[in-house]
Design an enzyme around this catalytic site. Sequence first.
Site, PDB file in Angstrom:
ATOM      1  N   GLN A 148      47.357   3.195 -56.413  1.00  0.00           N
ATOM      2  CA  GLN A 148      47.712   3.446 -57.753  1.00  0.00           C
ATOM      3  C   GLN A 148      47.261   4.918 -57.861  1.00  0.00           C
ATOM      4  OE1 GLN A 148      44.873   0.636 -59.477  1.00  0.00           O
ATOM      5  NE2 GLN A 148      44.999   2.077 -61.195  1.00  0.00           N
ATOM      6  N   CYS A 170      47.156  -0.188 -62.913  1.00  0.00           N
ATOM      7  CA  CYS A 170      46.533  -1.163 -62.144  1.00  0.00           C
ATOM      8  C   CYS A 170      47.641  -2.590 -62.630  1.00  0.00           C
ATOM      9  CB  CYS A 170      45.188  -1.643 -62.173  1.00  0.00           C
ATOM     10  SG  CYS A 170      44.604  -1.814 -63.911  1.00  0.00           S
ATOM     11  N   HIS A 217      40.669  -3.920 -64.929  1.00  0.00           N
ATOM     12  CA  HIS A 217      41.313  -3.524 -63.926  1.00  0.00           C
ATOM     13  C   HIS A 217      42.247  -4.790 -63.387  1.00  0.00           C
ATOM     14  CE1 HIS A 217      42.353  -1.683 -60.247  1.00  0.00           C
ATOM     15  NE2 HIS A 217      41.771  -2.591 -59.451  1.00  0.00           N
ATOM     16  N   ASN A 261      43.972  -5.551 -53.981  1.00  0.00           N
ATOM     17  CA  ASN A 261      43.698  -4.436 -54.593  1.00  0.00           C
ATOM     18  C   ASN A 261      44.725  -3.399 -54.585  1.00  0.00           C
ATOM     19  OD1 ASN A 261      42.380  -3.164 -56.761  1.00  0.00           O
ATOM     20  ND2 ASN A 261      40.493  -2.582 -55.675  1.00  0.00           N
TER      21      ASN A 261
END
Length: 335
Positions: A139, A145, A278, A299
Site C-alpha cells: 500500500q 489498508c 490496520h 499484510n
Amino acid sequence: MASYWIVLLFTSSCALNGALAARDLTDDPSMAARHEQWMGKYGRKYSDATEKTRRLEVFKANVALIESANAGNSKFWLQANQFADITEDEFRLSHTGYKPVAADKGRSAGFRYANASLDDLPASVDWRTNGAVTPVKDQGQCGCCWAFSTVASMEGIVKLSTGKLVSLSEQELVDYDGTDKGCEGGLMDNVFEFVVENGGLATKADYPYTGADGSTCDSSTAAATITGHEDVPANDEASLLKAVAAQPVSLAVDGGDNLFRFYKGGVLSGSCGTELDHGITTVGYSVAGDGTKFWVMKNSWGAGWGEDGFIRMERDVADEKGLCGLAMQPSYPTT
C-alpha cells in the site's frame, strides 16, 4: 586527605561515565554506521543533516526496542525493517488506515458458519496452497489498508466460487468508494457494500495501483463481483476459525503496535495493543512445532516485511479480543 581524593576520584569517574553514556546516546559510531547500512539497504535519503540526525535518534530508539523484544524470545523475532526510522505516531498516520466500526452502527446478524462443528474442521488450513491468495501487495504511504484487506478476501471467495484467481484493483476503491476516505482511511464493511452497488471490481491490470488519492482512469469493466458480506461474531476466535476454514476473512488489528510493525518471523505472541487501525486478511491457521496455535495473515506492506509479506499470530489467547484485537471486527464477502 586520602578520603578526599577517593571521593574526588569517585565523583570524577561518575561524571566521566555519565558523559560517556550521554555521548553514546547521541554519537555512537557503531550505531551511526549501522544506520548508514540501513539507509543503503532501504534506499533512504534525508533532506539535510538536521533531518538525518533526528532520524538517527528515532532509529536508535527503535533498534533498542527491537533488541529488547528479541532478547530471550523463542516464539518470534523482530527486525529493523523499512519502518525503523519513523516514530509510532508517524507510522500509524502513513501505513495503516482502518477506521473501526462506530459504536452506534450495528454489525450484520447473519453468520452462515454458525452451525459448523469445531470438531469437524481441518487441523490446519492455508488458502495460499489452495490457490486462493494473490501475491503480497504494498500500500506504500497511502492509508488504504482497508482496500487491500477487502480485495484479498474478495479475491479468495471469487477463486473458490469460480475457480479463477484474479488480482483485483485496490485503486478503484481508493478513487470511487465515496463512503470511505481514500488514503485517509476506511472500513471493510463499507467497501463490501460499495462493491455490490458498483457491480464489482476491475482487475489490478486494468486499473493499476498508484498509492495516491485523486487518480483518474477510464471506467473499467468489472472482472469480479460479490453479493454481499457478513460479520463474524465479535470477540469469538472459535467463530473466526469456522469462517477461515471456509474462506479468507478480512479483519483489523493494532498494526501500529511496535511488535506488529517490526515483525520478521515466528509466531507473534505476548502483549499487544487493541487500538484497531490496520486492515489485513486471514488466509489460514495451523499449529507450530511447539504446540502454539496461530493464524496466517496476509499484510499489505510488501513482500520484504515479515515472512514474505505474511505474519503468523497466536490464536486462542486469553484475551477474547484476540492478539492485537484480531477477533474484534472480522468480516467476509459472500457470493
